[in-house]
Design a protein around this motif. Structure first.
Motif, mmCIF file in Angstrom:
data_model
loop_
_atom_site.group_PDB
_atom_site.id
_atom_site.type_symbol
_atom_site.label_atom_id
_atom_site.label_comp_id
_atom_site.label_asym_id
_atom_site.label_seq_id
_atom_site.Cartn_x
_atom_site.Cartn_y
_atom_site.Cartn_z
ATOM 1 N N THR A 193 0.830 -1.203 0.000
ATOM 2 C CA THR A 193 0.000 0.000 0.000
ATOM 3 C C THR A 193 0.863 1.250 0.000
ATOM 4 O O THR A 193 0.364 2.346 -0.265
ATOM 5 N N ALA A 194 2.137 1.105 0.334
ATOM 6 C CA ALA A 194 3.070 2.228 0.510
ATOM 7 C C ALA A 194 2.580 3.198 1.573
ATOM 8 O O ALA A 194 3.063 4.330 1.648
ATOM 9 N N CYS A 195 1.657 2.765 2.416
ATOM 10 C CA CYS A 195 1.131 3.615 3.492
ATOM 11 C C CYS A 195 1.935 3.334 4.761
ATOM 12 O O CYS A 195 1.441 2.739 5.723
ATOM 13 N N LEU A 196 3.190 3.750 4.735
ATOM 14 C CA LEU A 196 4.143 3.455 5.793
ATOM 15 C C LEU A 196 5.019 4.674 6.043
ATOM 16 O O LEU A 196 5.108 5.572 5.193
ATOM 17 N N VAL A 213 2.317 -1.507 -6.334
ATOM 18 C CA VAL A 213 1.692 -0.607 -5.369
ATOM 19 C C VAL A 213 0.255 -0.327 -5.793
ATOM 20 O O VAL A 213 -0.011 0.005 -6.950
ATOM 21 N N ASP A 214 -0.672 -0.494 -4.865
ATOM 22 C CA ASP A 214 -2.082 -0.250 -5.151
ATOM 23 C C ASP A 214 -2.420 1.230 -5.024
ATOM 24 O O ASP A 214 -2.101 1.863 -4.012
ATOM 25 N N LEU A 215 -3.083 1.746 -6.049
ATOM 26 C CA LEU A 215 -3.628 3.099 -6.015
ATOM 27 C C LEU A 215 -5.143 2.955 -5.989
ATOM 28 O O LEU A 215 -5.773 2.711 -7.011
ATOM 29 N N LYS A 216 -5.737 3.076 -4.808
ATOM 30 C CA LYS A 216 -7.171 2.795 -4.652
ATOM 31 C C LYS A 216 -8.039 3.918 -5.222
ATOM 32 O O LYS A 216 -9.074 3.662 -5.816
ATOM 33 N N HIS A 217 -7.631 5.160 -4.976
ATOM 34 C CA HIS A 217 -8.374 6.313 -5.490
ATOM 35 C C HIS A 217 -7.473 7.535 -5.377
ATOM 36 O O HIS A 217 -6.680 7.647 -4.454
ATOM 37 N N MET A 218 -7.622 8.482 -6.312
ATOM 38 C CA MET A 218 -6.760 9.654 -6.295
ATOM 39 C C MET A 218 -7.280 10.771 -5.395
ATOM 40 O O MET A 218 -6.519 11.619 -4.945
ATOM 41 N N ASP A 219 -8.577 10.797 -5.124
ATOM 42 C CA ASP A 219 -9.132 11.818 -4.244
ATOM 43 C C ASP A 219 -8.875 11.406 -2.796
ATOM 44 O O ASP A 219 -9.320 10.339 -2.372
ATOM 45 N N LEU A 235 0.958 8.281 -1.965
ATOM 46 C CA LEU A 235 1.383 9.037 -3.145
ATOM 47 C C LEU A 235 2.743 9.693 -2.940
ATOM 48 O O LEU A 235 3.583 9.704 -3.852
ATOM 49 N N ASP A 236 2.993 10.214 -1.744
ATOM 50 C CA ASP A 236 4.293 10.831 -1.461
ATOM 51 C C ASP A 236 5.410 9.799 -1.489
ATOM 52 O O ASP A 236 6.505 10.058 -2.024
ATOM 53 N N ASN A 237 5.171 8.623 -0.908
ATOM 54 C CA ASN A 237 6.200 7.583 -0.890
ATOM 55 C C ASN A 237 6.548 7.090 -2.282
ATOM 56 O O ASN A 237 7.724 6.862 -2.603
ATOM 57 N N ILE A 238 5.519 6.907 -3.128
ATOM 58 C CA ILE A 238 5.776 6.441 -4.491
ATOM 59 C C ILE A 238 6.475 7.512 -5.310
ATOM 60 O O ILE A 238 7.375 7.230 -6.109
ATOM 61 N N MET A 268 -9.674 7.726 -13.428
ATOM 62 C CA MET A 268 -8.659 7.168 -14.330
ATOM 63 C C MET A 268 -7.746 8.276 -14.854
ATOM 64 O O MET A 268 -6.516 8.128 -14.887
ATOM 65 N N LEU A 269 -8.333 9.390 -15.260
ATOM 66 C CA LEU A 269 -7.543 10.495 -15.792
ATOM 67 C C LEU A 269 -6.645 11.101 -14.718
ATOM 68 O O LEU A 269 -5.482 11.447 -14.981
ATOM 69 N N ALA A 270 -7.168 11.221 -13.494
ATOM 70 C CA ALA A 270 -6.361 11.767 -12.401
ATOM 71 C C ALA A 270 -5.197 10.844 -12.080
ATOM 72 O O ALA A 270 -4.075 11.310 -11.798
ATOM 73 N N THR A 271 -5.439 9.534 -12.131
ATOM 74 C CA THR A 271 -4.361 8.569 -11.871
ATOM 75 C C THR A 271 -3.307 8.652 -12.957
ATOM 76 O O THR A 271 -2.100 8.641 -12.675
ATOM 77 N N ALA A 272 -3.743 8.722 -14.206
ATOM 78 C CA ALA A 272 -2.805 8.818 -15.323
ATOM 79 C C ALA A 272 -1.946 10.074 -15.212
ATOM 80 O O ALA A 272 -0.727 10.038 -15.444
ATOM 81 N N GLU A 273 -2.562 11.177 -14.835
ATOM 82 C CA GLU A 273 -1.812 12.430 -14.682
ATOM 83 C C GLU A 273 -0.747 12.300 -13.594
ATOM 84 O O GLU A 273 0.390 12.748 -13.766
ATOM 85 N N TYR A 274 -1.124 11.687 -12.478
ATOM 86 C CA TYR A 274 -0.170 11.491 -11.382
ATOM 87 C C TYR A 274 1.001 10.616 -11.824
ATOM 88 O O TYR A 274 2.172 10.949 -11.570
ATOM 89 N N LEU A 275 0.707 9.502 -12.478
ATOM 90 C CA LEU A 275 1.767 8.576 -12.887
ATOM 91 C C LEU A 275 2.729 9.229 -13.868
ATOM 92 O O LEU A 275 3.952 9.079 -13.759
ATOM 93 N N LYS A 276 2.196 9.962 -14.822
ATOM 94 C CA LYS A 276 3.068 10.639 -15.784
ATOM 95 C C LYS A 276 3.899 11.723 -15.098
ATOM 96 O O LYS A 276 5.078 11.919 -15.436
ATOM 97 N N ASP A 277 3.300 12.402 -14.138
ATOM 98 C CA ASP A 277 3.992 13.477 -13.424
ATOM 99 C C ASP A 277 5.197 12.966 -12.650
ATOM 100 O O ASP A 277 6.205 13.678 -12.525
ATOM 101 N N ILE A 278 5.115 11.730 -12.121
ATOM 102 C CA ILE A 278 6.243 11.200 -11.349
ATOM 103 C C ILE A 278 7.178 10.347 -12.213
ATOM 104 O O ILE A 278 8.119 9.740 -11.695
ATOM 105 N N GLY A 279 6.895 10.280 -13.517
ATOM 106 C CA GLY A 279 7.816 9.621 -14.438
ATOM 107 C C GLY A 279 7.573 8.141 -14.670
ATOM 108 O O GLY A 279 8.457 7.444 -15.181
ATOM 109 N N LEU A 280 6.386 7.641 -14.324
ATOM 110 C CA LEU A 280 6.059 6.246 -14.584
ATOM 111 C C LEU A 280 5.244 6.142 -15.865
ATOM 112 O O LEU A 280 4.485 7.052 -16.204
#
Length: 338
Positions: A193-196, A213-219, A235-238, A268-280
């Motif tokens: 969960t990276a919730c550590l 790593v599971d991303l359950k929801h972006m909100d 999100l911060d850990n990832i 889905m769009l919010a998750t995609a934006e986050y992943l691209k922003d961190i370089g995945l």
């Protein structure tokens, strides 16, 4: 049951966190891991054939969890009513009056008593395996023996995967075991969960080769509504891990697609934006399933997703297209790069 009603019966109430620390040790003072299953020849938990270890304890309380016994940070009593013959031996054996006979003529635990038990006299008295304990303690040496036994079946690409629960919650044990795996040149995966705590997460991940790593929801508020915690720590850990230049492992984000919870185009769009922003550049969509339903009955809990059905193949393809249109490589189900 409506989606709103499901948030009101969240597993954070049904499965209270143990207030004690998640680290365990034996009589000799050695760190031990509390483990509820070890599965050999797993082919969906990382590259190659693997040994998957399921650790007890989790900081999240997702009420669709397929391993609810992993939410407990301690041993827990489970039942198999079909195996019970109604002999009453467990009722007589319990010194706390925690067992009773049901209307169907089978023994059942009184959860207010049994969920806090540490001695489980009833299990010793049951000769039909109608009741059993989930969670066994293993030392580092125990795990090394299992890994060395299984190693011949892994092939050149396999190794060990850690799941749960949250496999990294038992800090002292897991840090020592990960270091040992690295020393023995064992390929390691974690499903987290990276919730550590950030410092510990980055330290232990240094010894890991592959991270799911599971991303359950972006909100963050919706995430908290369904899991009991905000997604900020995850999100911060990832983000920090993705930016590390001293770690050469692989990060594979996964989204468990839960109908009515996180399957919207907006999420889905919010998750995609986050992943691209961190370089995945890749993501794995996992369709909801009900394979863990029987475990809730064995724990004496209600499974609030009993009437829900997995998302249709066409709908999963629609979500996949959203991710691909955003420039991501998107795998559905077990169609992963390994």
């Amino acid at each position: 049951m409506s989606t709103q009603e499901k948030t009101q019966t969240n597993c954070i109430d049904l499965f209270p966190l143990n207030p004690e620390d998640n680290d365990h040790q034996n009589a000799q003072g050695e760190p031990v891991g509390l483990i509820f299953n070890i599965q050999g020849h797993s082919v969906h938990d990382g590259p190659g054939a693997r040994t998957t270890v399921f650790m007890c304890g989790c900081p999240l309380r997702c009420n669709w969890c397929c391993n609810p016994e992993g939410l407990f940070a301690r041993k827990v009593l489970m039942t198999k009513s079909k195996s019970c013959v109604g002999c009453g031996r467990c009722i007589k054996a319990c010194p706390r009056g925690g067992m009773r006979m049901s209307a169907e003529g089978t023994a059942e635990p009184i959860r207010e008593i049994c969920d806090n038990c540490t001695t489980f006299e009833c299990v010793e008295a049951c000769y039909k395996e109608g009741i059993y304990v989930s969670g066994n303690e293993y030392t580092i040496s125990d795990m090394v023996r299992i890994f060395q036994r299984d190693r011949q079946f892994w092939g050149s690409t396999g190794g060990v995967s850690f799941s749960g629960g949250e496999p990294l919650m038992q800090k002292k044990f897991m840090l020592a075991l990960m270091k040992k795996c690295k020393e023995l040149k064992i390929h390691t995966c974690v499903e987290t969960t990276a919730c550590l705590a950030p410092a510990y997460f980055q330290e232990v991940i240094s010894y890991v080769d592959w991270v799911f790593v599971d991303l359950k929801h972006m909100d963050p508020e919706v995430h908290k509504k369904y899991t009991g915690v905000s997604n900020k720590l995850t999100l911060d850990n990832i983000r920090t891990l993705a930016a590390r230049e001293d770690w050469n492992g692989i990060i594979m984000p996964r989204i468990p697609i839960i109908p009515g919870v996180n399957d919207s185009e907006e999420n889905m769009l919010a998750t995609a934006e986050y992943l691209k922003d961190i370089g995945l550049d890749a993501v794995n969509l996992l369709p909801f399933h009900r394979l863990g339903e029987s475990k809730y009955r064995q724990l004496g809990r209600e499974y609030v997703y009993a009437e829900d059905v997995p998302p249709a193949h066409d709908y999963m393809q629609k979500l996949q297209k959203i991710m691909i249109d955003q420039g991501l490589i998107c795998y559905v189900g077990w169609e992963t790069p390994f």
